[in-house]
Motif scaffolding. Structure first.
Motif, PDB file in Angstrom:
ATOM      1  N   SER A 117      42.313  32.395 -22.347  1.00 29.05           N
ATOM      2  CA  SER A 117      41.531  31.941 -21.200  1.00 29.05           C
ATOM      3  C   SER A 117      41.737  30.456 -20.936  1.00 29.05           C
ATOM      4  CB  SER A 117      40.042  32.233 -21.439  1.00 29.05           C
ATOM      5  OG  SER A 117      39.817  33.618 -21.633  1.00 29.05           O
ATOM      6  N   LEU A 118      41.911  29.670 -21.994  1.00 27.64           N
ATOM      7  CA  LEU A 118      42.161  28.242 -21.809  1.00 27.64           C
ATOM      8  C   LEU A 118      43.501  27.987 -21.148  1.00 27.64           C
ATOM      9  CD1 LEU A 118      40.853  26.749 -25.185  1.00 27.64           C
ATOM     10  CD2 LEU A 118      39.842  26.475 -22.921  1.00 27.64           C
ATOM     11  N   TRP A 119      44.430  28.916 -21.286  1.00 23.75           N
ATOM     12  CA  TRP A 119      45.754  28.764 -20.671  1.00 23.75           C
ATOM     13  C   TRP A 119      45.655  28.823 -19.142  1.00 23.75           C
ATOM     14  CZ3 TRP A 119      49.736  32.293 -18.665  1.00 23.75           C
ATOM     15  CH2 TRP A 119      51.008  31.715 -18.645  1.00 23.75           C
ATOM     16  N   GLY A 120      44.565  29.387 -18.625  1.00 21.16           N
ATOM     17  CA  GLY A 120      44.447  29.538 -17.180  1.00 21.16           C
ATOM     18  C   GLY A 120      43.338  28.721 -16.560  1.00 21.16           C
ATOM     19  N   ILE A 121      43.133  27.476 -17.023  1.00 16.95           N
ATOM     20  CA  ILE A 121      42.072  26.627 -16.474  1.00 16.95           C
ATOM     21  C   ILE A 121      42.596  25.710 -15.378  1.00 16.95           C
ATOM     22  CG2 ILE A 121      40.722  26.671 -18.600  1.00 16.95           C
ATOM     23  CD1 ILE A 121      41.825  23.867 -19.218  1.00 16.95           C
ATOM     24  N   GLY A 122      43.732  26.070 -14.785  1.00 17.18           N
ATOM     25  CA  GLY A 122      44.323  25.213 -13.764  1.00 17.18           C
ATOM     26  C   GLY A 122      43.427  24.981 -12.564  1.00 17.18           C
ATOM     27  N   GLN A 123      42.647  25.976 -12.198  1.00 24.40           N
ATOM     28  CA  GLN A 123      41.760  25.825 -11.045  1.00 24.40           C
ATOM     29  C   GLN A 123      40.698  24.754 -11.305  1.00 24.40           C
ATOM     30  OE1 GLN A 123      40.030  29.501  -9.772  1.00 24.40           O
ATOM     31  NE2 GLN A 123      39.096  28.634  -7.954  1.00 24.40           N
ATOM     32  N   ALA A 124      40.128  24.756 -12.512  1.00 27.92           N
ATOM     33  CA  ALA A 124      39.148  23.727 -12.863  1.00 27.92           C
ATOM     34  C   ALA A 124      39.802  22.351 -12.918  1.00 27.92           C
ATOM     35  CB  ALA A 124      38.505  24.063 -14.206  1.00 27.92           C
ATOM     36  N   VAL A 125      41.054  22.296 -13.367  1.00 27.77           N
ATOM     37  CA  VAL A 125      41.764  21.021 -13.433  1.00 27.77           C
ATOM     38  C   VAL A 125      41.933  20.432 -12.039  1.00 27.77           C
ATOM     39  CG1 VAL A 125      43.970  19.928 -14.021  1.00 27.77           C
ATOM     40  CG2 VAL A 125      42.934  21.572 -15.591  1.00 27.77           C
ATOM     41  N   VAL A 126      42.235  21.269 -11.058  1.00 26.05           N
ATOM     42  CA  VAL A 126      42.377  20.792  -9.675  1.00 26.05           C
ATOM     43  C   VAL A 126      41.063  20.182  -9.185  1.00 26.05           C
ATOM     44  CG1 VAL A 126      42.765  21.542  -7.298  1.00 26.05           C
ATOM     45  CG2 VAL A 126      44.222  22.403  -9.121  1.00 26.05           C
ATOM     46  N   ILE A 127      39.939  20.803  -9.547  1.00 29.15           N
ATOM     47  CA  ILE A 127      38.632  20.273  -9.140  1.00 29.15           C
ATOM     48  C   ILE A 127      38.363  18.940  -9.830  1.00 29.15           C
ATOM     49  CG2 ILE A 127      36.153  20.723  -9.114  1.00 29.15           C
ATOM     50  CD1 ILE A 127      36.794  23.701  -9.005  1.00 29.15           C
ATOM     51  N   TYR A 128      38.736  18.840 -11.102  1.00 24.77           N
ATOM     52  CA  TYR A 128      38.574  17.563 -11.806  1.00 24.77           C
ATOM     53  C   TYR A 128      39.458  16.482 -11.177  1.00 24.77           C
ATOM     54  CZ  TYR A 128      36.045  19.908 -15.594  1.00 24.77           C
ATOM     55  OH  TYR A 128      35.114  20.598 -16.326  1.00 24.77           O
ATOM     56  N   LEU A 129      40.657  16.850 -10.780  1.00 20.41           N
ATOM     57  CA  LEU A 129      41.545  15.886 -10.125  1.00 20.41           C
ATOM     58  C   LEU A 129      40.933  15.376  -8.825  1.00 20.41           C
ATOM     59  CD1 LEU A 129      45.089  17.468 -10.669  1.00 20.41           C
ATOM     60  CD2 LEU A 129      44.344  15.203 -11.409  1.00 20.41           C
TER      61      LEU A 129
END
Length: 316
Positions: free
Chosen positions: A184-196
């Motif tokens: 599940s941690l491998w697919g946290i890209g969506q949250a990363v975009v929000i953090y960016l």
């Protein structure tokens, strides 16, 4: 001087007439708005409101799709509290939530800060880290089943090269849930975009003032970046808790719906789905759904109440 009753009545009449006219005008405006919103309102009632209130009623019955069932009061809820597999699914879900949500925030923020650096070709790196989010969960499960295979998997193969004997991963009751957290941690890209996006919203003036005061990287991170990023962290925390308690597709695909080994991957929504659509115990499943609703609402309320202490908004 005595007031003239006729003048008073006339003045009241004059004051009331425009109000009636305004009401009629507003009604004509609302009429078209309601007309355009009517398809959405009908869909909301048919696909959300009616199923919502129906599930409340079904949770007090023995409804099983094929039969209307009988009203049994709180019996479904009493049976749930005496169901060992129900408590096992609750434990597995809470275990996943407790570890996955904080780790997703820590790794997400750290990754976003690295991807926010002024480096040439950063757009390419951002795209690479976001790509796993686009992979369907079924394909993701198949990929990780190969990677974590205890016999010929790539992960254990790399561990063997450095003299470490890898565990059974998905075949082990101890390592099955940590393996799922890793996937599940491998697919946290969506949250990363929000953090960016949150990092990009922090004004550079704060960092310029910190540089003038001689602040180092750690001081700027813990006194500027993280405090001003707390609104985004708060959002992802709430959404992460809701998503973690609704974990279904990945463990269901990995275990073909069996929750093996030893039900260590039987999550709450998986057990709810089995009761409703495999065993046709829809009343039992409805009771589970409302218990899950209450748990998520309670945790969300706690997060919202405590957010006043640690969430900092710019200008406040």
């Amino acid at each position: 001087m005595k007031s003239n009753p006729i003048n008073e009545a006339t003045s009241q009449h004059v004051q009331i007439r425009p109000k009636r006219k305004n009401l009629l005008t507003n009604f004509s405006e609302y009429k078209y708005g309601i007309l355009f919103a009517l398809p959405w309102i009908i869909g909301l009632i048919i696909f959300y409101a009616i199923p919502l209130f129906s599930s409340i009623y079904f949770s007090f019955t023995t409804y099983s799709i094929l039969q209307p069932g009988e009203f049994i009061g709180l019996q479904n809820y009493k049976d749930l509290f005496h169901d060992p597999l129900f408590w096992k699914s609750v434990y597995n879900t809470i275990y996943f939530t407790v570890f996955f949500v904080p780790l997703s925030i820590i790794f997400g923020v750290a990754l976003a800060m690295m991807l926010n650096m002024k480096v040439k070709g950063m757009a390419v790196y951002r795209t690479i880290f976001f790509l796993p989010t686009l992979v369907p969960h079924v394909a993701l499960a198949v990929l990780w089943m190969w990677l974590l295979n205890p016999g010929f998997g790539l992960v254990n193969g790399l561990l063997n090269t450095i003299g470490i004997e890898g565990p059974a991963w998905l075949g082990s009751e101890t390592w099955s849930k940590p393996s799922l957290i890793l996937m599940s941690l491998w697919g946290i890209g969506q949250a990363v975009v929000i953090y960016l996006a949150g990092l990009g919203d922090i004004p550079d003036d704060y960092y310029d003032a910190a540089d003038v005061d001689g602040a180092n990287w750690f001081q700027k991170t813990f006194h500027i970046t993280l405090p001003l990023l707390t609104p985004v962290i708060f959002f992802n925390l709430v959404m992460g808790i809701i998503g973690a308690f609704q974990q279904f597709t990945l463990p269901y695909t990995l275990t073909q719906g069996q929750g093996t080994p030893a039900n260590s991957l039987t999550f709450y929504v998986m057990y709810l789905y089995d009761n409703g659509f495999k065993f046709f115990k829809m009343g039992y499943a409805s009771a589970m759904a409302w218990i899950l609703f209450i748990i998520i609402m309670a945790l969300t309320a706690v997060v919202f109440i405590t957010s006043k202490r640690w969430v900092h908004y710019q200008g406040k």
